[in-house]
Design an enzyme around this catalytic site. Structure first.
Site, PDB file in Angstrom:
ATOM      1  N   MET A  18      -2.634  -4.992   9.501  1.00  0.00           N
ATOM      2  CA  MET A  18      -2.116  -3.689   9.091  1.00  0.00           C
ATOM      3  C   MET A  18      -0.979  -3.279  10.024  1.00  0.00           C
ATOM      4  O   MET A  18      -0.922  -3.707  11.175  1.00  0.00           O
ATOM      5  CB  MET A  18      -3.233  -2.643   9.129  1.00  0.00           C
ATOM      6  CG  MET A  18      -4.244  -2.809   8.008  1.00  0.00           C
ATOM      7  SD  MET A  18      -5.530  -1.541   8.026  1.00  0.00           S
ATOM      8  CE  MET A  18      -4.593  -0.062   7.596  1.00  0.00           C
ATOM      9  N   GLU A  90      -1.912  -5.707  -1.504  1.00  0.00           N
ATOM     10  CA  GLU A  90      -3.316  -5.582  -1.056  1.00  0.00           C
ATOM     11  C   GLU A  90      -4.252  -6.522  -1.813  1.00  0.00           C
ATOM     12  O   GLU A  90      -5.308  -6.130  -2.300  1.00  0.00           O
ATOM     13  CB  GLU A  90      -3.789  -4.123  -1.197  1.00  0.00           C
ATOM     14  CG  GLU A  90      -2.965  -3.114  -0.431  1.00  0.00           C
ATOM     15  CD  GLU A  90      -3.094  -3.239   1.091  1.00  0.00           C
ATOM     16  OE1 GLU A  90      -3.892  -4.077   1.583  1.00  0.00           O
ATOM     17  OE2 GLU A  90      -2.381  -2.497   1.796  1.00  0.00           O
TER      18      GLU A  90
END
Length: 200
Positions: A18, A90
């Site tokens: 991330m 994602e």
């Protein structure tokens, strides 16, 4: 590196922790395809509602309209077969079926650009990215900056929350850490500090 070819399909994977710019890079490549007047279709998982219900959004607030799907199989049913480029953000929320879907799309002549986490909060390979890497023609590994020491960060540190594999969150729940500063799981001291701060 952007691959340039004829009508042959291929898979590009953008992976990393991330806060490393994966969604930003995905948006950049999809915009380049649009500038080239290619028909682009973009998907994101329904579970990812951190910044928007129907857009891919980077942590730096770059945005791109996307279609929301519950799983990888739904991509096939929602696909406009005239699309030349298919982007999926994602993919770590899409499950193992994403591998077969990406293969089918590439085999049918489409450019498939995928982004997602390659390791989970315990530091283990995070499916389906490892298998997608094995099938990809192009791989981009992005790195973040370790918030503890400033070195290149390849890990996503979960700061609080449950022990479930998938817990959607942003800067309030995760931070980037390097190999040395990463603690697999949830650091116990930080969990205690977080609970104490909320009570005061």
């Amino acid at each position: 590196m952007d691959i340039i070819t004829g009508n042959v399909g291929w898979i590009e994977v953008i992976c990393g922790p991330m806060f490393s710019g994966k969604s930003e890079e995905l948006i950049r490549r999809l915009r380049r395809a649009m500038i080239a007047r290619k028909r682009v279709q973009v998907f994101k998982p329904v579970i990812d509602v951190r910044y928007s219900d129907d857009e891919i959004v980077s942590h730096g607030d770059l945005r791109m309209k996307s279609e929301v799907v519950s799983d990888a199989g739904e991509i096939m049913s929602r696909l406009d077969w005239r699309s030349e480029v298919v982007g999926v953000d994602e993919v770590n929320f899409m499950g193992p079926a994403m591998v077969e879907v990406a293969q089918r799309l590439a085999d049918s002549g489409k450019q498939v650009i995928i982004s997602g986490l390659d390791t989970d909060y315990l530091g283990r390979p995070f499916a389906p990215i490892p298998d997608l890497l094995a099938h990809a023609e192009s791989i981009t590994k992005t790195l973040a900056i370790c918030v503890r020491c400033g070195n290149p960060a390849k890990h996503t540190q979960r700061l609080r929350g449950s022990d479930d594999l998938i817990v959607v969150g942003a800067a309030d729940m995760y931070e980037a850490r390097c190999r040395r500063c990463f603690e697999p799981g949830i650091p116990k001291q930080q969990e205690l500090e977080f609970i104490k701060a909320r009570r005061s």
